[in-house]
Write a protein that holds these residues in place. Structure first.
Motif, PDB file in Angstrom:
ATOM      1  N   ALA A  38     100.916  11.991  14.875  1.00  0.00           N
ATOM      2  CA  ALA A  38     100.034  10.826  15.013  1.00  0.00           C
ATOM      3  C   ALA A  38      98.572  11.249  15.012  1.00  0.00           C
ATOM      4  O   ALA A  38      97.684  10.421  15.224  1.00  0.00           O
ATOM      5  CB  ALA A  38     100.357  10.069  16.302  1.00  0.00           C
ATOM      6  N   HIS A  39      98.320  12.529  14.771  1.00  0.00           N
ATOM      7  CA  HIS A  39      96.953  13.041  14.762  1.00  0.00           C
ATOM      8  C   HIS A  39      96.094  12.303  13.739  1.00  0.00           C
ATOM      9  O   HIS A  39      94.936  11.951  14.010  1.00  0.00           O
ATOM     10  CB  HIS A  39      96.990  14.540  14.448  1.00  0.00           C
ATOM     11  CG  HIS A  39      95.645  15.187  14.338  1.00  0.00           C
ATOM     12  ND1 HIS A  39      94.771  15.265  15.401  1.00  0.00           N
ATOM     13  CD2 HIS A  39      95.022  15.788  13.283  1.00  0.00           C
ATOM     14  CE1 HIS A  39      93.666  15.892  15.015  1.00  0.00           C
ATOM     15  NE2 HIS A  39      93.800  16.211  13.739  1.00  0.00           N
ATOM     16  N   GLY A  40      96.645  12.043  12.547  1.00  0.00           N
ATOM     17  CA  GLY A  40      95.914  11.311  11.521  1.00  0.00           C
ATOM     18  C   GLY A  40      95.568   9.900  11.962  1.00  0.00           C
ATOM     19  O   GLY A  40      94.484   9.390  11.673  1.00  0.00           O
ATOM     20  N   ALA A  41      96.487   9.258  12.704  1.00  0.00           N
ATOM     21  CA  ALA A  41      96.228   7.912  13.206  1.00  0.00           C
ATOM     22  C   ALA A  41      95.103   7.924  14.232  1.00  0.00           C
ATOM     23  O   ALA A  41      94.259   7.015  14.266  1.00  0.00           O
ATOM     24  CB  ALA A  41      97.501   7.325  13.820  1.00  0.00           C
ATOM     25  N   LEU A  42      95.065   8.935  15.088  1.00  0.00           N
ATOM     26  CA  LEU A  42      93.987   9.046  16.078  1.00  0.00           C
ATOM     27  C   LEU A  42      92.650   9.284  15.394  1.00  0.00           C
ATOM     28  O   LEU A  42      91.609   8.793  15.858  1.00  0.00           O
ATOM     29  CB  LEU A  42      94.298  10.177  17.063  1.00  0.00           C
ATOM     30  CG  LEU A  42      95.533   9.990  17.944  1.00  0.00           C
ATOM     31  CD1 LEU A  42      95.723  11.201  18.850  1.00  0.00           C
ATOM     32  CD2 LEU A  42      95.429   8.718  18.779  1.00  0.00           C
ATOM     33  N   ILE A  43      92.654  10.031  14.298  1.00  0.00           N
ATOM     34  CA  ILE A  43      91.439  10.231  13.509  1.00  0.00           C
ATOM     35  C   ILE A  43      90.923   8.898  12.975  1.00  0.00           C
ATOM     36  O   ILE A  43      89.731   8.590  13.049  1.00  0.00           O
ATOM     37  CB  ILE A  43      91.709  11.222  12.367  1.00  0.00           C
ATOM     38  CG1 ILE A  43      91.817  12.647  12.917  1.00  0.00           C
ATOM     39  CG2 ILE A  43      90.623  11.154  11.294  1.00  0.00           C
ATOM     40  CD1 ILE A  43      92.182  13.682  11.878  1.00  0.00           C
ATOM     41  N   VAL A  44      91.834   8.093  12.444  1.00  0.00           N
ATOM     42  CA  VAL A  44      91.458   6.787  11.900  1.00  0.00           C
ATOM     43  C   VAL A  44      90.964   5.858  13.013  1.00  0.00           C
ATOM     44  O   VAL A  44      89.981   5.129  12.833  1.00  0.00           O
ATOM     45  CB  VAL A  44      92.653   6.158  11.155  1.00  0.00           C
ATOM     46  CG1 VAL A  44      92.364   4.712  10.780  1.00  0.00           C
ATOM     47  CG2 VAL A  44      92.969   6.961   9.907  1.00  0.00           C
ATOM     48  N   ILE A  45      91.631   5.887  14.147  1.00  0.00           N
ATOM     49  CA  ILE A  45      91.202   5.058  15.282  1.00  0.00           C
ATOM     50  C   ILE A  45      89.767   5.416  15.679  1.00  0.00           C
ATOM     51  O   ILE A  45      88.934   4.539  15.935  1.00  0.00           O
ATOM     52  CB  ILE A  45      92.160   5.249  16.470  1.00  0.00           C
ATOM     53  CG1 ILE A  45      93.511   4.596  16.168  1.00  0.00           C
ATOM     54  CG2 ILE A  45      91.571   4.650  17.753  1.00  0.00           C
ATOM     55  CD1 ILE A  45      94.576   4.866  17.215  1.00  0.00           C
ATOM     56  N   GLY A  46      89.467   6.720  15.725  1.00  0.00           N
ATOM     57  CA  GLY A  46      88.116   7.145  16.048  1.00  0.00           C
ATOM     58  C   GLY A  46      87.100   6.688  15.026  1.00  0.00           C
ATOM     59  O   GLY A  46      85.991   6.252  15.376  1.00  0.00           O
ATOM     60  N   ALA A  47      87.459   6.772  13.744  1.00  0.00           N
ATOM     61  CA  ALA A  47      86.550   6.347  12.680  1.00  0.00           C
ATOM     62  C   ALA A  47      86.231   4.857  12.787  1.00  0.00           C
ATOM     63  O   ALA A  47      85.063   4.448  12.677  1.00  0.00           O
ATOM     64  CB  ALA A  47      87.164   6.663  11.323  1.00  0.00           C
ATOM     65  N   TYR A  48      87.252   4.044  13.017  1.00  0.00           N
ATOM     66  CA  TYR A  48      87.030   2.603  13.164  1.00  0.00           C
ATOM     67  C   TYR A  48      86.312   2.276  14.474  1.00  0.00           C
ATOM     68  O   TYR A  48      85.579   1.288  14.556  1.00  0.00           O
ATOM     69  CB  TYR A  48      88.356   1.849  13.086  1.00  0.00           C
ATOM     70  CG  TYR A  48      88.798   1.562  11.672  1.00  0.00           C
ATOM     71  CD1 TYR A  48      88.307   0.473  10.969  1.00  0.00           C
ATOM     72  CD2 TYR A  48      89.702   2.403  11.026  1.00  0.00           C
ATOM     73  CE1 TYR A  48      88.704   0.217   9.672  1.00  0.00           C
ATOM     74  CE2 TYR A  48      90.109   2.163   9.719  1.00  0.00           C
ATOM     75  CZ  TYR A  48      89.602   1.065   9.041  1.00  0.00           C
ATOM     76  OH  TYR A  48      89.992   0.818   7.741  1.00  0.00           O
ATOM     77  N   GLY A  49      86.506   3.104  15.505  1.00  0.00           N
ATOM     78  CA  GLY A  49      85.773   2.904  16.743  1.00  0.00           C
ATOM     79  C   GLY A  49      84.280   3.052  16.533  1.00  0.00           C
ATOM     80  O   GLY A  49      83.475   2.290  17.096  1.00  0.00           O
ATOM     81  N   SER A  50      83.885   4.013  15.716  1.00  0.00           N
ATOM     82  CA  SER A  50      82.476   4.195  15.388  1.00  0.00           C
ATOM     83  C   SER A  50      81.925   2.997  14.626  1.00  0.00           C
ATOM     84  O   SER A  50      80.825   2.499  14.920  1.00  0.00           O
ATOM     85  CB  SER A  50      82.300   5.470  14.554  1.00  0.00           C
ATOM     86  OG  SER A  50      80.978   5.598  14.095  1.00  0.00           O
ATOM     87  N   VAL A  51      82.680   2.522  13.656  1.00  0.00           N
ATOM     88  CA  VAL A  51      82.258   1.353  12.877  1.00  0.00           C
ATOM     89  C   VAL A  51      82.099   0.127  13.785  1.00  0.00           C
ATOM     90  O   VAL A  51      81.131  -0.637  13.672  1.00  0.00           O
ATOM     91  CB  VAL A  51      83.265   1.051  11.754  1.00  0.00           C
ATOM     92  CG1 VAL A  51      82.931  -0.252  11.051  1.00  0.00           C
ATOM     93  CG2 VAL A  51      83.300   2.207  10.751  1.00  0.00           C
ATOM     94  N   ALA A  52      83.038  -0.052  14.710  1.00  0.00           N
ATOM     95  CA  ALA A  52      82.988  -1.203  15.612  1.00  0.00           C
ATOM     96  C   ALA A  52      81.756  -1.163  16.511  1.00  0.00           C
ATOM     97  O   ALA A  52      81.104  -2.185  16.742  1.00  0.00           O
ATOM     98  CB  ALA A  52      84.261  -1.244  16.464  1.00  0.00           C
ATOM     99  N   VAL A  53      81.426   0.026  17.017  1.00  0.00           N
ATOM    100  CA  VAL A  53      80.300   0.155  17.937  1.00  0.00           C
ATOM    101  C   VAL A  53      78.967  -0.023  17.219  1.00  0.00           C
ATOM    102  O   VAL A  53      78.090  -0.756  17.701  1.00  0.00           O
ATOM    103  CB  VAL A  53      80.352   1.535  18.647  1.00  0.00           C
ATOM    104  CG1 VAL A  53      79.032   1.828  19.343  1.00  0.00           C
ATOM    105  CG2 VAL A  53      81.485   1.562  19.660  1.00  0.00           C
ATOM    106  N   VAL A  54      78.804   0.628  16.068  1.00  0.00           N
ATOM    107  CA  VAL A  54      77.514   0.601  15.376  1.00  0.00           C
ATOM    108  C   VAL A  54      77.345  -0.656  14.532  1.00  0.00           C
ATOM    109  O   VAL A  54      76.347  -1.384  14.655  1.00  0.00           O
ATOM    110  CB  VAL A  54      77.350   1.858  14.492  1.00  0.00           C
ATOM    111  CG1 VAL A  54      76.016   1.806  13.753  1.00  0.00           C
ATOM    112  CG2 VAL A  54      77.443   3.113  15.334  1.00  0.00           C
ATOM    113  N   THR A  55      78.327  -0.928  13.675  1.00  0.00           N
ATOM    114  CA  THR A  55      78.224  -2.087  12.781  1.00  0.00           C
ATOM    115  C   THR A  55      78.534  -3.389  13.511  1.00  0.00           C
ATOM    116  O   THR A  55      77.834  -4.395  13.347  1.00  0.00           O
ATOM    117  CB  THR A  55      79.177  -1.920  11.587  1.00  0.00           C
ATOM    118  OG1 THR A  55      78.900  -0.678  10.928  1.00  0.00           O
ATOM    119  CG2 THR A  55      79.017  -3.064  10.606  1.00  0.00           C
TER     120      THR A  55
END
Length: 292
Positions: A38-55
């Motif tokens: 699930a490491h790849g899924a956690l990577i994606v979750i982190g990427a979308y977390g950044s988008v949610a916070v900034v954008t």
């Protein structure tokens, strides 16, 4: 000289990215013998977390890394609560967790596809400009990724070797039964390890997608590369993963510059296969003694 400079700078940048995406896998395997697909899924979750916070929230670009870390921690917590806590220490944990984390990853990607959509997004954790020194020219974004990756690996090493949590992690990794008999709260340690691994994965997701794009399947390729790095360096060895990251990056970059981009990954895989044929424990792994 220009060719050598290009290979060197690309190796440093790519090696830092590989290191950032692989130390989380090495941490989990080294501490609780968990191969986390699930490491790849956690990577994606982190990427979308950044988008949610900034954008989404309109916060400064640099808060994207914090958003990715928080999202990754939440993903690690969810993985622990939904799967790890129920099967850790039971029969065939190492095999069952591979299947369960693969299912977790598929569910996460499908949820993102259904709730957010498959559209490609730009990672807002970006800084413009270039650093120029004579013939050397490196983008500020590359320097930022390298510095963040190095800091993340350094902090992880300090946690593992210089803190009470690190002492407990090492105790659990050496002998779970003995650790439990000596009063170590094993489940609490595993919980903290999962959250820590989630934070690292989420942060690496932000750093990885800052040079590509954010989309639901963005974690598949980093997962494959992280697995290769961890196996090459020796499963469970954080220093081994770090060294293997730059070794693999150097090989891949050199091949790409000399033979062409299309040959970089195939040649790297061939070398990994040859290494594992002649050294099954990886370059930095230790041969385990089998006890009857």
């Amino acid at each position: 000289m220009e060719l050598l400079t290009g290979i060197l700078t690309s190796t440093i940048a790519l090696g830092a990215i590989y290191a950032a995406s692989s130390v989380s896998l090495a941490l989990l395997w080294g501490s609780i013998s968990m191969l986390n697909l699930a490491h790849g899924a956690l990577i994606v979750i982190g990427a979308y977390g950044s988008v949610a916070v900034v954008t989404g929230l309109g916060l400064p670009w640099w808060t994207g890394l914090l958003g990715g870390m928080i999202a990754g921690a939440a993903g690690g917590l969810l993985l622990y609560v939904s799967q790890v806590r129920w099967i850790f220490g039971k029969a065939n944990f190492d095999l069952r967790i591979i299947i369960l984390t693969m299912a977790f990853s598929t569910i996460v990607v499908d949820l993102i596809n259904n709730l957010i959509g498959a559209k490609i997004l730009r990672q807002p954790f970006q800084v413009e400009g270039r650093f120029v020194l004579g013939a050397l020219s490196i983008g500020h974004q590359t320097l930022l990724v390298v510095c963040c990756s190095a800091l993340m690996v350094l902090l992880l090493q300090l946690v593992v070797h210089k803190t009470n949590l690190g002492r407990l992690i090492r105790a659990v990794s050496q002998d779970i039964t003995a650790a439990r008999l000596n009063g170590v709260p094993v489940q609490a340690v595993i919980f903290q390890v999962m959250v820590l691994a989630g934070i690292i994965s989420g942060a690496s997701g932000v750093l990885l997608t800052s040079s590509t794009t954010v989309y639901p399947g963005a974690g598949f390729d980093p997962l494959l590369k992280a697995l290769i790095v961890c196996v090459l360096g020796g499963l469970g060895s954080i220093p081994g993963a770090l060294a293997a990251s730059f070794a693999l990056a150097g090989l891949e970059t050199t091949v790409q510059y000399t033979l062409g981009v299309k040959w970089g990954f195939p040649v790297s895989l061939l070398v990994v296969v040859l290494v594992l044929v002649y050294r099954p424990t990886g370059l930095f792994g230790r041969q385990e003694l089998e006890r009857n």
